[in-house]
Design an enzyme around this catalytic site. Structure first.
Site, PDB file in Angstrom:
ATOM      1  N   GLU A  51     -14.712  24.145 -36.196  1.00  0.00           N
ATOM      2  CA  GLU A  51     -15.626  24.196 -34.793  1.00  0.00           C
ATOM      3  C   GLU A  51     -16.594  25.878 -34.392  1.00  0.00           C
ATOM      4  OE1 GLU A  51     -18.959  23.700 -32.631  1.00  0.00           O
ATOM      5  OE2 GLU A  51     -17.522  21.828 -32.274  1.00  0.00           O
ATOM      6  N   CYS A  82     -18.021  21.411 -43.857  1.00  0.00           N
ATOM      7  CA  CYS A  82     -18.374  21.192 -42.676  1.00  0.00           C
ATOM      8  C   CYS A  82     -18.625  22.209 -41.692  1.00  0.00           C
ATOM      9  CB  CYS A  82     -17.856  20.292 -41.888  1.00  0.00           C
ATOM     10  SG  CYS A  82     -18.120  19.434 -40.532  1.00  0.00           S
ATOM     11  N   HIS A 177     -16.469  16.740 -45.149  1.00  0.00           N
ATOM     12  CA  HIS A 177     -14.738  16.667 -45.877  1.00  0.00           C
ATOM     13  C   HIS A 177     -13.880  16.699 -47.180  1.00  0.00           C
ATOM     14  CE1 HIS A 177     -14.157  18.906 -41.658  1.00  0.00           C
ATOM     15  NE2 HIS A 177     -14.952  17.852 -41.549  1.00  0.00           N
ATOM     16  N   GLU A 179     -11.291  17.782 -48.524  1.00  0.00           N
ATOM     17  CA  GLU A 179     -10.304  17.909 -47.547  1.00  0.00           C
ATOM     18  C   GLU A 179      -9.406  17.159 -47.189  1.00  0.00           C
ATOM     19  OE1 GLU A 179     -12.123  19.617 -44.215  1.00  0.00           O
ATOM     20  OE2 GLU A 179     -12.597  19.524 -46.661  1.00  0.00           O
TER      21      GLU A 179
END
Length: 198
Positions: A51, A82, A177, A179
Site C-alpha cells: 500500500e 506496483c 508483480h 515476484e
C-alpha cells in the site's frame, strides 16, 4: 567486489518475502531494510508491492524517506513493483491527501487505475528488453503510467497502449508483480544494473 550483489528490500510493508526469495534465488545477498544504516550497506534497493500510502507514512516514521531519496539521486539502482512504482513516480494523480513519493522516475502515475481487488487480472506482456517468452503479468489494484518524460524508457504496454513498465537509468518500475508470478527476469535485469554500478 564479491560476485553476490548486496541488495536491500524495503521491509516496512508489502510483499517483502516474495522479493527477497527471488533475489536470493538469483544469487543476491539480501538485506531487509528498515533503517538508514541498513540502506547505507546495500548496493541496490527493491520497493515492494503493498500500500503506497502506508509505505510513504512508515518511511517517514522510520526516518527513511530522505535517505532513500538521496540514494536514488546518487544513482543507486532501485526496482519498484506496483506500490513501489508509485513511490518512484515524480507525480501521483490520485494519492491520498498528503501522500508523497521518493521520486526518481519522470512519470505521472494513477494509483488504482484498474479499480479494486475484484478487477484484478492477468495478461501476457511483450517486453522486448527481456526477449521471449512473453511476461505473465498479474495486475492487482495496480497503478498505470499516464505520462512519461523524454528520458524514460517504456519497457512494456498493455494492448490498449497503457504503460505498465518503465526504466530510467538504474531506476525501474512495473505496475505488476513479477515476484508473485515466478517471473525472475526483471529482478535479473535489476541485479545486472547493481553489478554494473558496483
Amino acid at each position: 567486489m564479491a560476485s553476490s550483489p548486496r541488495v536491500g528490500v524495503l521491509a516496512l510493508q508489502g510483499d517483502v518475502r516474495e522479493h527477497a526469495r527471488v533475489l536470493a534465488d538469483l544469487g543476491a545477498d539480501v538485506v531487509l531494510v528498515r533503517r538508514p544504516a541498513e540502506l547505507a550497506g546495500v548496493d541496490g534497493l527493491v520497493l515492494p508491492g503493498g500500500e503506497s500510502s502506508v509505505i510513504d507514512k512508515l518511511s517517514r516514521a522510520f526516518g527513511m524517506r530522505d535517505p532513500i531519496r538521496d540514494a536514488i539521486a546518487g544513482g543507486m539502482p532501485v526496482f519498484g513493483t506496483c506500490a513501489g512504482l508509485i513511490l518512484l513516480a515524480d507525480r501521483i494523480l490520485d494519492g491520498i491527501p498528503g501522500q508523497e513519493s521518493f521520486g526518481g522516475l519522470d512519470i505521472t502515475v494513477r494509483r488504482n487505475a484498474f479499480g479494486g481487488q475484484v478487477e484484478s487480472f492477468e495478461t501476457d506482456l511483450d517486453v522486448p528488453v527481456l526477449g521471449a517468452p512473453a511476461v505473465r503479468a498479474a495486475f492487482i489494484r495496480a497503478p498505470v503510467v499516464e505520462e512519461s518524460g523524454p528520458d524514460v524508457e517504456v519497457l512494456a504496454t498493455l494492448a490498449d497502449d497503457r504503460i505498465v513498465a518503465v526504466r530510467r537509468g538504474p531506476v525501474m518500475g512495473t505496475s505488476f508483480h513479477p515476484e508473485t508470478a515466478g517471473e525472475t527476469r526483471f529482478h535479473a535485469l535489476f541485479l545486472e544494473s547493481v553489478r554494473t554500478r558496483a
